[in-house]
Design a protein around this motif. Structure first.
Motif, short mmCIF file in Angstrom:
data_model
loop_
_atom_site.label_atom_id
_atom_site.label_comp_id
_atom_site.label_asym_id
_atom_site.label_seq_id
_atom_site.Cartn_x
_atom_site.Cartn_y
_atom_site.Cartn_z
N GLU A 197 11.16 8.30 7.99
CA GLU A 197 10.28 7.14 7.79
C GLU A 197 10.68 6.42 6.52
OE1 GLU A 197 5.50 6.36 7.21
OE2 GLU A 197 6.17 7.90 8.63
N GLY A 198 10.72 5.11 6.57
CA GLY A 198 11.13 4.34 5.41
C GLY A 198 10.49 2.96 5.41
N LYS A 199 11.00 2.09 4.57
CA LYS A 199 10.47 0.73 4.47
C LYS A 199 10.89 -0.09 5.68
CE LYS A 199 10.36 0.67 -0.59
NZ LYS A 199 10.80 -0.01 -1.82
N THR A 200 10.18 -1.19 5.88
CA THR A 200 10.49 -2.06 7.01
C THR A 200 11.83 -2.75 6.79
OG1 THR A 200 9.32 -3.91 5.99
CG2 THR A 200 8.05 -2.48 7.45
N LYS A 201 12.32 -3.42 7.82
CA LYS A 201 13.64 -4.07 7.74
C LYS A 201 13.68 -5.11 6.64
CE LYS A 201 17.11 -6.19 10.72
NZ LYS A 201 17.42 -6.65 12.09
N THR A 202 12.59 -5.86 6.46
CA THR A 202 12.54 -6.89 5.41
C THR A 202 12.11 -6.32 4.06
OG1 THR A 202 10.25 -7.45 6.01
CG2 THR A 202 12.02 -8.68 7.10
N ARG A 203 11.71 -5.01 4.04
CA ARG A 203 11.24 -4.33 2.83
C ARG A 203 9.99 -5.00 2.23
NH1 ARG A 203 14.55 -0.43 1.02
NH2 ARG A 203 16.59 -0.31 1.98
N LYS A 204 9.25 -5.70 3.08
CA LYS A 204 8.03 -6.36 2.62
C LYS A 204 6.83 -5.84 3.41
CE LYS A 204 10.32 -10.71 1.33
NZ LYS A 204 10.40 -12.15 1.62
N VAL A 205 5.68 -5.80 2.75
CA VAL A 205 4.43 -5.44 3.42
C VAL A 205 3.81 -6.71 3.99
CG1 VAL A 205 2.12 -4.48 3.12
CG2 VAL A 205 4.06 -3.47 1.89
N ARG A 206 3.46 -6.67 5.26
CA ARG A 206 2.85 -7.87 5.85
C ARG A 206 1.57 -7.48 6.60
NH1 ARG A 206 7.07 -6.61 9.46
NH2 ARG A 206 6.53 -6.85 11.67
N HIS A 207 0.74 -8.46 6.86
CA HIS A 207 -0.56 -8.24 7.51
C HIS A 207 -0.63 -9.11 8.76
CE1 HIS A 207 -1.85 -6.25 3.80
NE2 HIS A 207 -1.29 -7.27 3.16
N ALA A 208 -1.27 -8.58 9.79
CA ALA A 208 -1.41 -9.31 11.05
C ALA A 208 -2.84 -9.20 11.54
CB ALA A 208 -0.45 -8.76 12.10
N PRO A 209 -3.42 -10.32 12.00
CA PRO A 209 -4.79 -10.27 12.54
C PRO A 209 -4.80 -9.66 13.94
CG PRO A 209 -3.91 -12.50 12.71
CD PRO A 209 -2.87 -11.70 12.00
N LEU A 210 -5.83 -8.87 14.23
CA LEU A 210 -5.96 -8.23 15.53
C LEU A 210 -6.87 -9.07 16.43
CD1 LEU A 210 -6.44 -4.46 14.65
CD2 LEU A 210 -4.46 -5.49 15.78
N PRO A 211 -6.44 -9.43 17.64
CA PRO A 211 -7.32 -10.13 18.58
C PRO A 211 -8.50 -9.24 18.96
CG PRO A 211 -5.01 -10.26 19.27
CD PRO A 211 -5.08 -9.26 18.16
N PRO A 212 -9.63 -9.82 19.34
CA PRO A 212 -10.82 -9.02 19.67
C PRO A 212 -10.58 -7.97 20.74
CG PRO A 212 -11.40 -11.34 19.46
CD PRO A 212 -9.92 -11.26 19.38
#
Length: 340
Positions: A263-278
């Motif tokens: 397990e490691g960092k993402t490909k872009t090495r950035k933390v991102r957030h995504a909204p979840l649909p209901p």
């Protein structure tokens, strides 16, 4: 009185071209010896004097022309690389070390360099191995060449064990990578419908006749609707899923290196957030409830590690190979393009 037959005298070899000795009682009685300045001599045994002389003549010619990597490197590659890895251990991180070990084991595998002596490996042998791996679809040929370049560079410069780092002249052939293919709205609908059905299809597993597979329907919703990479979805933990505010955080990825999952960092090495649909929020709540019931049902066999997508018998994260297998079943059922 009969005269004894004169013993045929073989011509003496010139100085610096090696010597041939007869070792009576051996299976290969003729021992060729080539002196290497500052190092242990190189020995080989042969069935006949002529074979030993031919080997020495070729050895001398390659040594003079510089095409033979001769400087006392009689150690096998499969013996040298573990020694080099131990020297590197204190200078690289643990994950990098795992990658180095994987590539070295791969290089010493079937059809690799392991059976050769360090001074026998030439550009042709190394290039043939790299070309074969590329033709077989090995995606990390450039990384493997880079690791072996470092190993042979150390043998050449620091240890002075070989004369030349032959990986300087090895070229990595271009790798054909799959182009990303976007799903159409109709294809995505068929895929998600097939994924829901796939969660109910029996799956043969070790120690069982057949049983329902681990539920992965939310997994395919993340990858198809929220642009998650499969490794990011596989590494997702419940602490990163905020169902109250309908937000999911992507901070890690999970994949396989050799026989181990890392397990490691993402490909872009950035933390991102995504909204979840209901509808996905409700799906995650149902998924969490089912996971807690599985944990209670299996008791001490369950290993809680906090992952969202787990083996429903042990609680351990889903294996990469299992995800690929399930995707192939869904792809066939949804009649998606073969390259998808």
């Amino acid at each position: 009185m009969a005269r004894k037959k004169a013993v045929e005298k073989r011509p003496r070899r010139k100085p610096g071209t090696g010597t041939i000795r007869t070792k009576h009682g051996r299976e290969k009685p003729f021992e060729a010896c080539f002196p290497i300045e500052g190092h242990q001599p190189r020995y080989e045994a042969f069935q006949s004097y002529e074979d030993a002389a031919a080997w020495l003549d070729q050895f001398v010619q390659e040594h003079k022309q510089g095409t033979r990597n001769i400087a006392g490197g009689s150690m096998l590659v499969q013996d040298y690389l573990p020694m080099w890895l131990e020297l590197k251990r204190g200078h690289v991180g643990p994950k990098t070390m795992e990658a180095y070990q994987y590539y070295c084991e791969y290089a010493c595998g079937e059809g690799g360099l392991g059976r050769y002596r360090m001074d026998e490996v030439d550009v042709l042998i190394a290039q043939r191995m790299v070309n074969r791996l590329a033709a077989d679809g090995f995606q990390n040929t450039a990384a493997l060449k880079s690791v072996l370049f470092q190993a042979f560079k150390y043998a050449c410069n620091a240890l002075e064990y070989i004369r030349k780092n032959i990986f300087v002249d090895v070229h990595v052939p271009p790798i054909e990578r799959k182009e990303g293919i976007a799903l159409t709205k109709a294809e995505r609908a068929r895929m998600l419908e097939a994924a829901a059905v796939d969660d109910t299809k029996p799956l043969r597993r070790k120690g069982e006749t057949s049983s329902a597979p681990p539920p992965l329907c939310p997994f395919w919703h993340l990858t198809s609707r929220l642009a998650f990479r499969r490794g990011e979805a596989d590494a997702l933990k419940w602490e990163s899923v905020d169902l109250e505010h309908a937000i999911v955080t992507i901070a890690a990825t999970r994949g396989r290196l050799g026989n181990a999952h890392i397990e490691g960092k993402t490909k872009t090495r950035k933390v991102r957030h995504a909204p979840l649909p209901p509808d996905l929020v409700e799906m995650f709540r149902a998924h969490r409830t089912a996971q807690m019931r599985a944990a209670l049902a299996h008791g001490w066999r369950w290993s809680e590690q906090g992952y969202v997508f787990v083996d429903d018998r042990t609680g351990e994260p889903i294996a990469v190979d299992h995800i690929r297998y399930r995707w192939s079943r869904i792809k066939r059922a949804a009649k998606l393009p073969p390259k998808m």
